[in-house]
Design a protein around this motif. Sequence first.
Motif, PDB file in Angstrom:
ATOM      1  N   UNK A 108       0.806  -1.218   0.000  1.00  0.00           N
ATOM      2  CA  UNK A 108       0.000   0.000   0.000  1.00  0.00           C
ATOM      3  C   UNK A 108       0.842   1.272   0.000  1.00  0.00           C
ATOM      4  N   UNK A 109       1.866   1.324   0.836  1.00  0.00           N
ATOM      5  CA  UNK A 109       2.675   2.541   0.936  1.00  0.00           C
ATOM      6  C   UNK A 109       3.386   2.836  -0.383  1.00  0.00           C
ATOM      7  N   UNK A 110       3.930   1.794  -1.024  1.00  0.00           N
ATOM      8  CA  UNK A 110       4.608   1.992  -2.302  1.00  0.00           C
ATOM      9  C   UNK A 110       3.612   2.445  -3.369  1.00  0.00           C
ATOM     10  N   UNK A 111       2.414   1.857  -3.345  1.00  0.00           N
ATOM     11  CA  UNK A 111       1.391   2.239  -4.320  1.00  0.00           C
ATOM     12  C   UNK A 111       1.019   3.708  -4.168  1.00  0.00           C
ATOM     13  N   UNK A 112       0.831   4.163  -2.935  1.00  0.00           N
ATOM     14  CA  UNK A 112       0.488   5.562  -2.684  1.00  0.00           C
ATOM     15  C   UNK A 112       1.561   6.486  -3.256  1.00  0.00           C
ATOM     16  N   UNK A 113       2.827   6.137  -3.034  1.00  0.00           N
ATOM     17  CA  UNK A 113       3.923   6.972  -3.541  1.00  0.00           C
ATOM     18  C   UNK A 113       3.887   7.053  -5.058  1.00  0.00           C
ATOM     19  N   UNK A 149     -10.279   6.274   1.880  1.00  0.00           N
ATOM     20  CA  UNK A 149     -11.591   5.904   2.414  1.00  0.00           C
ATOM     21  C   UNK A 149     -11.525   4.539   3.095  1.00  0.00           C
ATOM     22  N   UNK A 150     -10.803   3.605   2.487  1.00  0.00           N
ATOM     23  CA  UNK A 150     -10.676   2.266   3.077  1.00  0.00           C
ATOM     24  C   UNK A 150      -9.943   2.330   4.412  1.00  0.00           C
ATOM     25  N   UNK A 151      -8.902   3.152   4.462  1.00  0.00           N
ATOM     26  CA  UNK A 151      -8.157   3.304   5.717  1.00  0.00           C
ATOM     27  C   UNK A 151      -9.039   3.908   6.795  1.00  0.00           C
ATOM     28  N   UNK A 152      -9.835   4.928   6.430  1.00  0.00           N
ATOM     29  CA  UNK A 152     -10.718   5.568   7.395  1.00  0.00           C
ATOM     30  C   UNK A 152     -11.800   4.611   7.882  1.00  0.00           C
ATOM     31  N   UNK A 153     -12.321   3.797   6.947  1.00  0.00           N
ATOM     32  CA  UNK A 153     -13.341   2.818   7.327  1.00  0.00           C
ATOM     33  C   UNK A 153     -12.773   1.807   8.312  1.00  0.00           C
ATOM     34  N   UNK A 204      -8.251   8.867  -8.084  1.00  0.00           N
ATOM     35  CA  UNK A 204      -9.316   8.019  -7.564  1.00  0.00           C
ATOM     36  C   UNK A 204      -8.748   6.906  -6.692  1.00  0.00           C
ATOM     37  N   UNK A 205      -7.633   6.316  -7.124  1.00  0.00           N
ATOM     38  CA  UNK A 205      -7.014   5.250  -6.330  1.00  0.00           C
ATOM     39  C   UNK A 205      -6.630   5.773  -4.941  1.00  0.00           C
ATOM     40  N   UNK A 206      -6.072   6.954  -4.885  1.00  0.00           N
ATOM     41  CA  UNK A 206      -5.695   7.528  -3.593  1.00  0.00           C
ATOM     42  C   UNK A 206      -6.915   7.783  -2.725  1.00  0.00           C
ATOM     43  N   UNK A 207      -8.002   8.265  -3.338  1.00  0.00           N
ATOM     44  CA  UNK A 207      -9.216   8.521  -2.574  1.00  0.00           C
ATOM     45  C   UNK A 207      -9.816   7.223  -2.043  1.00  0.00           C
ATOM     46  N   UNK A 208      -9.768   6.162  -2.855  1.00  0.00           N
ATOM     47  CA  UNK A 208     -10.301   4.877  -2.429  1.00  0.00           C
ATOM     48  C   UNK A 208      -9.489   4.293  -1.274  1.00  0.00           C
ATOM     49  N   UNK A 209      -8.162   4.430  -1.355  1.00  0.00           N
ATOM     50  CA  UNK A 209      -7.321   3.914  -0.276  1.00  0.00           C
ATOM     51  C   UNK A 209      -7.525   4.712   1.004  1.00  0.00           C
TER      52      UNK A 209
END
Length: 313
Positions: free
Chosen positions: A264-269, A297-301, A290-295
């Motif tokens: 996940x961290x590498x993907x965000x970068x 939201x998933x982290x917040x959930x 969109x990918x960043x927003x989805x990640x």
Amino acid sequence: MSNWKGIRYLLGILLALPLLGCSSVGQNDAPKAQPKPEPASLILATPLQVSYQSELALARLGQMLSEMELTKEQRAELFYERAVVFDKVGLRSLARLDFTRALREKPDFAEAYNFIGVYLVQQQNYDEAYEAFDSALELAPDYDYAYLNRGIALYYGNRSDLAAADIKRFYEAQPEDPYRQLWLFMAEAKLDQGKARRNLRERFNSGHDDNWNWDLVRLYLGDINPTQLMGNVVKGVKDNRELAERLCETYFYLGKLELAKGNRKEAISYFKLALANNVYDFIEHRYSLLELELMSRKKQSGADANAKKQASI
């Protein structure tokens, strides 16, 4: 110019101008090999800036719309063309407003429905996006990119079988395109990872060339690693714009690959690096955000669920 022929001539000149500035890569600022960090050597381009030509095109199109006597169809076309320019320079709210105006003037404008659908996907309004793409395809059944964009909407809306079917139709229109192969692989991988990889290998073997973008497919097949990819991405680059476009694409697909591996961290970068090039009208830029927003939201959930669990103890 008082007639539509004159308007179309002027409009053609405006829209033929470069819409984003690009500065040449000289000998001193050409990309150089970097030290080898993990997971891949990073290369940066100067973020693309709005050019004088883009600003001039927007001003002229606005002037035509406000000062000339136009038919509904002419106004629709000018709204659409101005929306495309707004989109290319990252002014998406203004672009969407003009696409909506174009549809109000010309309700059978398939291309405008397609763009509206893309914006709805980025807002995660998937049901409305499907309707927009359905409208585009009803009006233009052979509109390849509406199939791609509806397929992407279905992909992010977790309707994987339908997504794969739409993107396969898009792929079949031009099977020698590496990007079509990649998107079809990503859609099929949600259904069956092993089968998707075998299909990708078969499609790659059926036809590819030495263009740099085939390295993206080679990366997904495991034929090269990220460091080799980054070493090849700068080959033959003529200017900063071309470099920025290549990096936008490369970092997006690296991000998707790392995300599929659970990194996940590498993907965000990588997704942030894709956005940093300001290639607003590239599909890879749109969906990195969109990918960043989805990640996020998933982290917040996950955090909310954990908090509720702790509260109940």
